[in-house]
Design a protein around this motif. Structure first.
Motif, PDB file in Angstrom:
ATOM      1  N   ALA A 125       0.828  -1.205   0.000  1.00  0.00           N
ATOM      2  CA  ALA A 125       0.000   0.000   0.000  1.00  0.00           C
ATOM      3  C   ALA A 125       0.862   1.255   0.000  1.00  0.00           C
ATOM      4  O   ALA A 125       0.556   2.238  -0.696  1.00  0.00           O
ATOM      5  N   ALA A 126       1.957   1.233   0.753  1.00  0.00           N
ATOM      6  CA  ALA A 126       2.836   2.392   0.813  1.00  0.00           C
ATOM      7  C   ALA A 126       3.495   2.660  -0.534  1.00  0.00           C
ATOM      8  O   ALA A 126       3.643   3.820  -0.948  1.00  0.00           O
ATOM      9  N   ALA A 127       3.882   1.598  -1.218  1.00  0.00           N
ATOM     10  CA  ALA A 127       4.504   1.762  -2.540  1.00  0.00           C
ATOM     11  C   ALA A 127       3.531   2.400  -3.515  1.00  0.00           C
ATOM     12  O   ALA A 127       3.891   3.323  -4.269  1.00  0.00           O
ATOM     13  N   ARG A 128       2.288   1.948  -3.499  1.00  0.00           N
ATOM     14  CA  ARG A 128       1.293   2.491  -4.421  1.00  0.00           C
ATOM     15  C   ARG A 128       0.893   3.918  -4.056  1.00  0.00           C
ATOM     16  O   ARG A 128       0.618   4.738  -4.926  1.00  0.00           O
ATOM     17  N   ALA A 129       0.882   4.217  -2.773  1.00  0.00           N
ATOM     18  CA  ALA A 129       0.576   5.583  -2.343  1.00  0.00           C
ATOM     19  C   ALA A 129       1.676   6.546  -2.785  1.00  0.00           C
ATOM     20  O   ALA A 129       1.403   7.668  -3.241  1.00  0.00           O
ATOM     21  N   LEU A 130       2.917   6.105  -2.662  1.00  0.00           N
ATOM     22  CA  LEU A 130       4.034   6.947  -3.091  1.00  0.00           C
ATOM     23  C   LEU A 130       3.997   7.159  -4.599  1.00  0.00           C
ATOM     24  O   LEU A 130       4.246   8.273  -5.091  1.00  0.00           O
ATOM     25  N   LEU A 131       3.686   6.111  -5.341  1.00  0.00           N
ATOM     26  CA  LEU A 131       3.573   6.233  -6.792  1.00  0.00           C
ATOM     27  C   LEU A 131       2.477   7.221  -7.171  1.00  0.00           C
ATOM     28  O   LEU A 131       2.657   8.066  -8.059  1.00  0.00           O
ATOM     29  N   ALA A 132       1.339   7.139  -6.503  1.00  0.00           N
ATOM     30  CA  ALA A 132       0.235   8.052  -6.790  1.00  0.00           C
ATOM     31  C   ALA A 132       0.611   9.497  -6.465  1.00  0.00           C
ATOM     32  O   ALA A 132       0.239  10.433  -7.178  1.00  0.00           O
ATOM     33  N   GLU A 133       1.380   9.667  -5.397  1.00  0.00           N
ATOM     34  CA  GLU A 133       1.782  11.015  -4.981  1.00  0.00           C
ATOM     35  C   GLU A 133       2.801  11.623  -5.935  1.00  0.00           C
ATOM     36  O   GLU A 133       2.693  12.806  -6.317  1.00  0.00           O
ATOM     37  N   LYS A 134       3.787  10.845  -6.332  1.00  0.00           N
ATOM     38  CA  LYS A 134       4.904  11.373  -7.113  1.00  0.00           C
ATOM     39  C   LYS A 134       4.641  11.376  -8.620  1.00  0.00           C
ATOM     40  O   LYS A 134       5.234  12.182  -9.342  1.00  0.00           O
TER      41      LYS A 134
END
Length: 312
Positions: A125-134
């Motif tokens: 989930a953290a990886a996908r959240a970071l991808l969505a943010e960046k």
């Protein structure tokens, strides 16, 4: 040990795999086992070209529409499910016939996969959240700073693979590239016969376009409207179904319908091209048919399969 026979019917989208697999199942008392990463879900049956009710009634079909759209079916998970279905087919005296266009799925069951540990859901989930943010471009640059070898292999536009590379690095401390160099695990020991449909591109592209037009006539737009109402996470695998993004854009008022259809057909052609390239270079075919499947090809194909089944 005498290996039991199993068939693979592979090829790009719209090449006629499902029709050929059904014909083989009826001729050789087989069970059709889905090897398509979109058809495993119970959503978007039109856009994912799931077999019809009539086809399912004509021969046993397994692993179609078995998961809700919010789940993630990894190649390892599918490989374990497929192995169970293959054993069940053999136990019933039937021929397992794996068909689909997801090369990694087929590799999982035929050759096994790298022994990557399960990734904790929090890390995913953290990886996908970071991808969505960046955003993809910045995320790819971040990955390149930590894991240049893996980043060099990845298309910055492929969100799923970018997130996968990041989560593996985060969870294991090792590059996905290093894991992929490890000896593979799993796979099913069988006497494989691999049949690849590889039609000439002009004919394949024409079939991609006409099939999408048929999907539209059958109600694909309403299907996408219903799917969008679920408001699922945008990075789930099922959201990558060909045509969903373009039709969703039309429903959101961002595209006229004609443009959405044209864009979806182009996306389908592009995907078919990539699949064809993968199968030509990554799958060791027992028989390659450079035509779209048709009734006229059955006699030749059936003869080759019969010879394979008689080989101890």
């Amino acid at each position: 040990m005498t290996l039991r026979p199993a068939l693979v019917v592979a090829g790009p989208t719209a090449s006629g795999k499902s029709g050929l697999a059904l014909a083989v199942a009826r001729e050789f008392d087989g069970v059709v086992i889905n090897a398509d990463s979109m058809q495993v879900y119970d959503a978007l049956p039109l856009l994912t070209a799931r077999p019809s009710v009539e086809d399912v009634g004509a021969a046993p079909h397994r692993l179609y529409g078995i998961l809700p759209p919010e789940e993630i079916c990894s190649a390892a998970r599918w490989g374990a499910l497929a192995a169970v279905e293959m054993e069940a087919a053999w136990a019933a005296g039937k021929l397992p016939i794996l068909t689909g266009g997801t090369g990694l799925y087929l590799r999982a069951v035929m050759e096994g996969l790298s022994p990557i540990p399960d990734i904790p859901e929090g890390v995913r989930a953290a990886a996908r959240a970071l991808l969505a943010e960046k955003g993809n471009a910045t995320f790819h640059a971040l990955l390149a700073g930590r894991d240049p070898e893996m980043a060099a292999r990845l298309d910055p536009g492929n969100s799923q693979r970018l997130a996968r590379a990041w989560e593996v690095l985060e969870a294991t401390g090792r590059s996905l590239a290093q894991w992929q160099n490890e000896p593979r695990e799993g796979g099913v020991a069988a006497r494989w016969f691999t049949l690849v449909l590889d039609p000439e591109r002009p004919r394949l592209y024409a079939q991609c376009e006409s099939r999408f037009a048929a999907m539209m006539a059958a109600g694909a737009l309403d299907e996408v409207r219903e799917f969008e109402s679920l408001r699922l996470a945008a990075d789930l695998p099922i959201t990558k179904a060909l045509g969903r993004r373009e039709l969703a854009a039309h429903l959101a008022g961002e595209m006229v319908l004609a443009a959405a259809i044209t864009a979806a057909q182009q996306a389908t052609r592009n995907y078919a091209k990539r699949q064809g390239t993968w199968f030509r270079h990554q799958l060791n075919a027992s028989l390659t048919v450079t035509e779209q499947f048709s009734e006229s090809l059955k006699a030749t194909i059936f003869l080759k399969i019969r010879q394979h089944l008689l080989t101890a």
